[in-house]
Design a protein around this motif. Structure first.
Motif, PDB file in Angstrom:
ATOM      1  N   UNK A   7       4.972  -3.627  -1.141  1.00  8.81           N
ATOM      2  CA  UNK A   7       5.912  -4.291  -0.288  1.00  8.81           C
ATOM      3  C   UNK A   7       5.617  -5.705  -0.756  1.00  8.81           C
ATOM      4  N   UNK A   8       6.906  -6.309  -0.981  1.00  5.67           N
ATOM      5  CA  UNK A   8       6.875  -7.768  -0.792  1.00  5.67           C
ATOM      6  C   UNK A   8       7.264  -8.399   0.475  1.00  5.67           C
ATOM      7  N   UNK A   9       6.626  -9.475   0.796  1.00  8.54           N
ATOM      8  CA  UNK A   9       7.074 -10.056   1.926  1.00  8.54           C
ATOM      9  C   UNK A   9       6.041 -10.131   3.213  1.00  8.54           C
ATOM     10  N   UNK A  10       4.836  -9.226   2.885  1.00  8.42           N
ATOM     11  CA  UNK A  10       3.992  -9.195   4.062  1.00  8.42           C
ATOM     12  C   UNK A  10       3.195 -10.483   4.020  1.00  8.42           C
ATOM     13  N   UNK A  11       3.024 -11.299   5.158  1.00  9.50           N
ATOM     14  CA  UNK A  11       2.597 -12.401   5.095  1.00  9.50           C
ATOM     15  C   UNK A  11       1.452 -12.535   6.153  1.00  9.50           C
ATOM     16  N   UNK A  12       1.529 -11.842   7.167  1.00 11.87           N
ATOM     17  CA  UNK A  12       0.526 -11.831   8.238  1.00 11.87           C
ATOM     18  C   UNK A  12       0.398 -10.605   9.171  1.00 11.87           C
ATOM     19  N   UNK A  13      -0.399 -10.503  10.212  1.00 12.25           N
ATOM     20  CA  UNK A  13      -0.759  -9.386  10.723  1.00 12.25           C
ATOM     21  C   UNK A  13       0.667  -8.904  11.562  1.00 12.25           C
ATOM     22  N   UNK A  14       1.487  -9.627  11.832  1.00 14.31           N
ATOM     23  CA  UNK A  14       2.594  -9.356  12.569  1.00 14.31           C
ATOM     24  C   UNK A  14       3.533  -8.571  11.718  1.00 14.31           C
ATOM     25  N   UNK A  15       3.398  -8.838  10.468  1.00 14.30           N
ATOM     26  CA  UNK A  15       4.310  -8.101   9.329  1.00 14.30           C
ATOM     27  C   UNK A  15       3.637  -6.568   9.193  1.00 14.30           C
ATOM     28  N   UNK A  16       2.437  -6.576   9.193  1.00 14.61           N
ATOM     29  CA  UNK A  16       1.786  -5.145   8.931  1.00 14.61           C
ATOM     30  C   UNK A  16       2.190  -4.503  10.347  1.00 14.61           C
ATOM     31  N   UNK A  17       2.069  -5.106  11.528  1.00 14.99           N
ATOM     32  CA  UNK A  17       2.473  -4.321  12.724  1.00 14.99           C
ATOM     33  C   UNK A  17       3.923  -3.815  12.600  1.00 14.99           C
ATOM     34  N   UNK A  18       4.735  -4.593  12.503  1.00 18.50           N
ATOM     35  CA  UNK A  18       6.154  -4.257  12.259  1.00 18.50           C
ATOM     36  C   UNK A  18       6.424  -3.050  11.340  1.00 18.50           C
ATOM     37  N   UNK A  19       5.722  -3.192  10.162  1.00 18.52           N
ATOM     38  CA  UNK A  19       6.035  -2.153   9.133  1.00 18.52           C
ATOM     39  C   UNK A  19       5.334  -0.988   9.490  1.00 18.52           C
ATOM     40  N   UNK A  20       4.104  -0.969  10.190  1.00 16.59           N
ATOM     41  CA  UNK A  20       3.136   0.297  10.667  1.00 16.59           C
ATOM     42  C   UNK A  20       4.073   1.050  11.807  1.00 16.59           C
ATOM     43  N   UNK A  21       4.566   0.094  12.637  1.00 13.83           N
ATOM     44  CA  UNK A  21       5.387   0.823  13.892  1.00 13.83           C
ATOM     45  C   UNK A  21       6.588   1.514  13.422  1.00 13.83           C
ATOM     46  N   UNK A  22       7.303   0.973  12.380  1.00 11.11           N
ATOM     47  CA  UNK A  22       8.394   1.499  11.861  1.00 11.11           C
ATOM     48  C   UNK A  22       8.341   2.671  11.190  1.00 11.11           C
ATOM     49  N   UNK A  23       7.152   2.595  10.331  1.00 13.72           N
ATOM     50  CA  UNK A  23       6.855   3.958   9.705  1.00 13.72           C
ATOM     51  C   UNK A  23       6.402   5.200  10.649  1.00 13.72           C
ATOM     52  N   UNK A  24       5.707   4.647  11.711  1.00 12.24           N
ATOM     53  CA  UNK A  24       5.240   5.452  12.657  1.00 12.24           C
ATOM     54  C   UNK A  24       6.363   6.329  13.562  1.00 12.24           C
ATOM     55  N   UNK A  25       7.628   5.676  13.342  1.00 17.27           N
ATOM     56  CA  UNK A  25       8.591   6.457  13.951  1.00 17.27           C
ATOM     57  C   UNK A  25       9.053   7.691  13.225  1.00 17.27           C
TER      58      UNK A  25
END
Length: 70
Positions: A7-25
């Motif tokens: 994935x391009x565009x991951x820059x901080x822990x907030x990014x990882x949280x957003x992606x992780x929560x989205x995939x856990x959906x």
């Protein structure tokens, strides 16, 4: 079923949280691990999920682009 996603565009822990929560959906998601330094997501699923669906989930969670799904 395991998938590795670049994935391009991951820059901080907030990014990882957003992606992780989205995939856990996804009900099929069993485990999500993200390496933000490399922009790699390791995804474990209970069954195969269409790559286009995974890409849509990731891109709609923020300013991210999916470079590759293996």
């Amino acid at each position: 079923m395991k998938k590795s996603i670049k994935i391009n565009g991951i820059c901080c822990s907030g990014c990882t949280s957003k992606i992780e929560n989205a995939l856990k959906g996804l009900t099929e998601t069993e485990k999500v691990e993200i390496n933000p330094a490399e922009g790699i997501v390791s995804l474990e699923l209970s069954r195969d999920v269409d790559n286009e669906l995974i890409e849509n989930i990731i891109t709609s969670s923020g300013h991210y682009t999916v470079a590759e799904i293996i």
